[in-house]
Write a protein that holds these residues in place. Structure first.
Motif, mmCIF file in Angstrom:
data_model
loop_
_atom_site.group_PDB
_atom_site.id
_atom_site.type_symbol
_atom_site.label_atom_id
_atom_site.label_comp_id
_atom_site.label_asym_id
_atom_site.label_seq_id
_atom_site.Cartn_x
_atom_site.Cartn_y
_atom_site.Cartn_z
ATOM 1 N N SER A 142 -41.093 78.655 -10.160
ATOM 2 C CA SER A 142 -39.799 78.029 -9.838
ATOM 3 C C SER A 142 -38.780 79.077 -9.400
ATOM 4 C CB SER A 142 -39.265 77.249 -11.046
ATOM 5 O OG SER A 142 -40.144 76.187 -11.341
ATOM 6 N N LEU B 173 -28.097 72.270 -10.200
ATOM 7 C CA LEU B 173 -28.492 72.919 -8.949
ATOM 8 C C LEU B 173 -27.262 73.572 -8.305
ATOM 9 C CD1 LEU B 173 -30.573 73.451 -6.678
ATOM 10 C CD2 LEU B 173 -29.953 71.232 -5.710
ATOM 11 N N ILE C 292 -34.828 72.748 -13.877
ATOM 12 C CA ILE C 292 -33.614 73.288 -13.256
ATOM 13 C C ILE C 292 -32.636 73.827 -14.299
ATOM 14 C CG2 ILE C 292 -31.482 72.475 -12.132
ATOM 15 C CD1 ILE C 292 -33.139 71.173 -10.021
ATOM 16 N N ALA D 45 -35.017 64.120 -8.498
ATOM 17 C CA ALA D 45 -34.775 64.561 -9.874
ATOM 18 C C ALA D 45 -36.018 64.387 -10.749
ATOM 19 C CB ALA D 45 -33.613 63.756 -10.447
ATOM 20 N N ASN E 211 -36.965 68.582 -9.113
ATOM 21 C CA ASN E 211 -36.783 69.115 -10.469
ATOM 22 C C ASN E 211 -38.132 68.986 -11.172
ATOM 23 O OD1 ASN E 211 -35.809 70.162 -12.831
ATOM 24 N ND2 ASN E 211 -34.832 68.258 -13.515
ATOM 25 N N PRO F 109 -29.193 67.148 -13.154
ATOM 26 C CA PRO F 109 -29.915 68.196 -12.422
ATOM 27 C C PRO F 109 -29.231 68.594 -11.115
ATOM 28 C CG PRO F 109 -31.196 66.147 -12.467
ATOM 29 C CD PRO F 109 -30.024 65.952 -13.359
ATOM 30 N N GLY G 172 -38.101 73.137 -11.079
ATOM 31 C CA GLY G 172 -37.975 72.721 -12.477
ATOM 32 C C GLY G 172 -38.424 73.776 -13.464
ATOM 33 N N ASN H 80 -35.881 64.047 -17.518
ATOM 34 C CA ASN H 80 -35.061 65.145 -18.053
ATOM 35 C C ASN H 80 -35.377 65.366 -19.530
ATOM 36 O OD1 ASN H 80 -33.040 65.869 -15.813
ATOM 37 N ND2 ASN H 80 -32.922 63.649 -15.892
#
Ligand code: UDP
Length: 461
Positions: A440, A29, A238, A135, A211, A25, A236, A356
């Motif tokens: 986001s 970014l 991301i 994250a 995230n 992530p 998020g 994730n």
């Protein structure tokens, strides 16, 4: 070490923590901020999981000596020690790196992973603003504050094991003591408490990036925004805000599995992966293997090298498994997971529920079988099953019968269809959050403005 190009909107230095789930992530970014006109510098650990610069020719990479050459960084057993070593060893190298390269005048801010907490001191020393990056969900961070509060009130360890089933005060009512990232049934060591305090303290950071996304994490995000008293930017997922997919895997991706998936019917393949850190014992591997085989379903299974205790790879698979599943299964060492989950042939995901993986599965509308191992995974699993209703949980003890049953429920039964339906609805909502005017997307616009304002303020000083 490459030289910096002339900055456009300004330079942003990113300091990722060198684990796959943190690195990905942060690099994404970087891709997003680069697309918004910033020059990106990645200051990364030199020996421990350095990212591959050739995957990101648009960034400038600075290796920071981490003093970990020759140390075993492969197991989760000594993580506290490794994190502490990184946070000590990298201070001077990061200072030197920024000074030596005369970056200081051009740098707008340093964005650092919360596990790289030394960066805030460095930024302070160099009179640069720092931004704290998480994250994970705000809820996960909140759970650490809850642990600290319980410890402060001398309520830990819990007097009775039976309390593990009770809800934790001040967290979402679905979360029980046993879902916390730290075991609270035995005494928590001073070192661990110190570590939690270190990484959960935003120190002098001028903002926080998550995230995470309003739609999934609203209440905790609100509460922490209030607690921190600095701007918070939930960006998020991301990877969906990123203008282009980028290669961030530390292990080589086996892309042959995509060609293999191409041959199968829609929603007919179960994807199995426990992420980049979780390991399993040989008995669990055997039980999982028989559960998968006996379910009769097609599967794509990621088994990382050395992720089965005592084995190099899949030597412990039971006799007869390969013959039985040859026509309908594939095992790889590392997959291009986002592409796999987005593939039409994939109908379910047996996962450890790392954040994730959870976000990636929701983003593709894939229902999950949750087999959480540690950290935030128990909380993510709890939400997937009881709040978002797009997953079922495997019991703590993995047995072939329960694995088989769970797979059938998700891949064959009506319940699986219902969960898939819910997951697709959630996917739609997440897509809206990263579109123009979504939460986001708006956060990203605000973050970009915020960084530009930091650069202007520095120019004035
Ligand atoms: N991943 C991947 N290929 C695999 C397994 C995992 O690309 O074969 C990626 C996955 O897409 C995710 C990351 O590795 O972005 C794992 O992060 P997560 O937070 O899910 O779990 P962790 O590895 O940190 O436990």
């Amino acid at each position: 070490m490459e030289t910096l190009e002339t900055p456009k909107a300004g330079v942003v230095v990113l300091v990722p923590f060198p684990l796959q789930g943190h690195l990905t992530p942060m690099l994404q970014l970087g891709t997003i901020l680069h697309s918004r006109g910033f020059s990106i510098v990645i200051a990364h650990t030199q020996h421990f999981n350095p990212p591959n610069p050739t995957n990101h020719p648009e960034f400038t990479f600075f290796p920071i000596s981490d003093g970990l050459s020759g140390r075993d960084t492969s197991s989760t057993g000594n993580f506290l020690e490794i994190i502490s070593a990184i946070n000590t060893n990298c201070i001077q190298p990061l200072v030197k790196c920024i000074m030596m390269n005369k970056l200081q005048g051009q740098i707008g801010c340093i964005i650092y992973d919360s596990l790289m907490y030394f960066v805030d001191d460095v930024a302070h020393q160099l009179k640069l603003p720092s931004i704290f990056f998480r994250a994970t969900t705000a809820l996960y961070m909140q759970s650490y504050y809850a642990v600290l509060a319980l410890e402060e009130k001398k309520m830990l360890p819990l007097p009775a094991e039976s309390q593990l089933q009770e809800p934790v005060p001040e967290l979402h009512s679905i979360l029980r003591y046993q879902d916390l990232p730290i075991s609270v049934s035995s005494k928590i060591s001073k070192t661990l408490i110190e570590f939690i305090k270190n990484f959960s303290n935003i120190r002098s950071s001028v903002a926080v990036i998550w995230n995470s996304v309003e739609m999934l994490d609203h209440s905790a995000l609100q509460q922490l925004q209030h607690q921190y008293q600095v701007p918070c930017f939930p960006l998020g997922p991301i990877h969906k805000l990123s203008p282009s997919p980028s290669q961030t895997s530390l292990l080589p991706e086996d892309t042959t599995c995509i060609t293999w998936l191409d041959k199968h019917a829609p929603k007919s393949v179960l994807y199995v992966s426990l992420g980049s850190l979780a390991t399993m014992g040989d008995k669990e591997l055997v039980e999982t293997a028989w559960g998968i085989a006996n379910s009769g379903q097609r599967f794509l299974w990621v088994v990382r090298p050395s992720s089965v205790n005592g084995s190099d790879w899949i030597e412990c698979l039971p006799d007869g498994f390969a013959e039985l599943t040859r026509e309908r299964g594939l095992i790889v060492k590392w997959a291009p997971q986002k592409r796999v989950l987005a593939h039409w042939a994939v109908g379910g995901f047996l996962s450890h529920c790392g954040w994730n993986s959870t976000l990636e599965s929701i983003c593709e509308g894939v229902p999950m079988i949750c087999r959480p191992c540690f950290g935030d995974q128990m909380m993510n699993a709890r939400f997937l099953v009881h709040v978002w209703k797009m997953g079922i949980e495997l019991g703590k003890v993995v047995e072939r019968e329960s694995v088989e049953k769970a797979i059938r429920m998700v891949m064959v039964d009506e319940l699986g269809n219902e969960m898939r339906h819910t997951a697709v609805e959630m996917k739609g909502k997440l897509e809206l959050s990263v579109r123009k005017d979504g939460s986001s997307y708006r956060s990203l616009d605000e973050l970009v403005e915020f960084i530009i304002s930091l650069i202007h303020t520095q120019k004035m000083n």
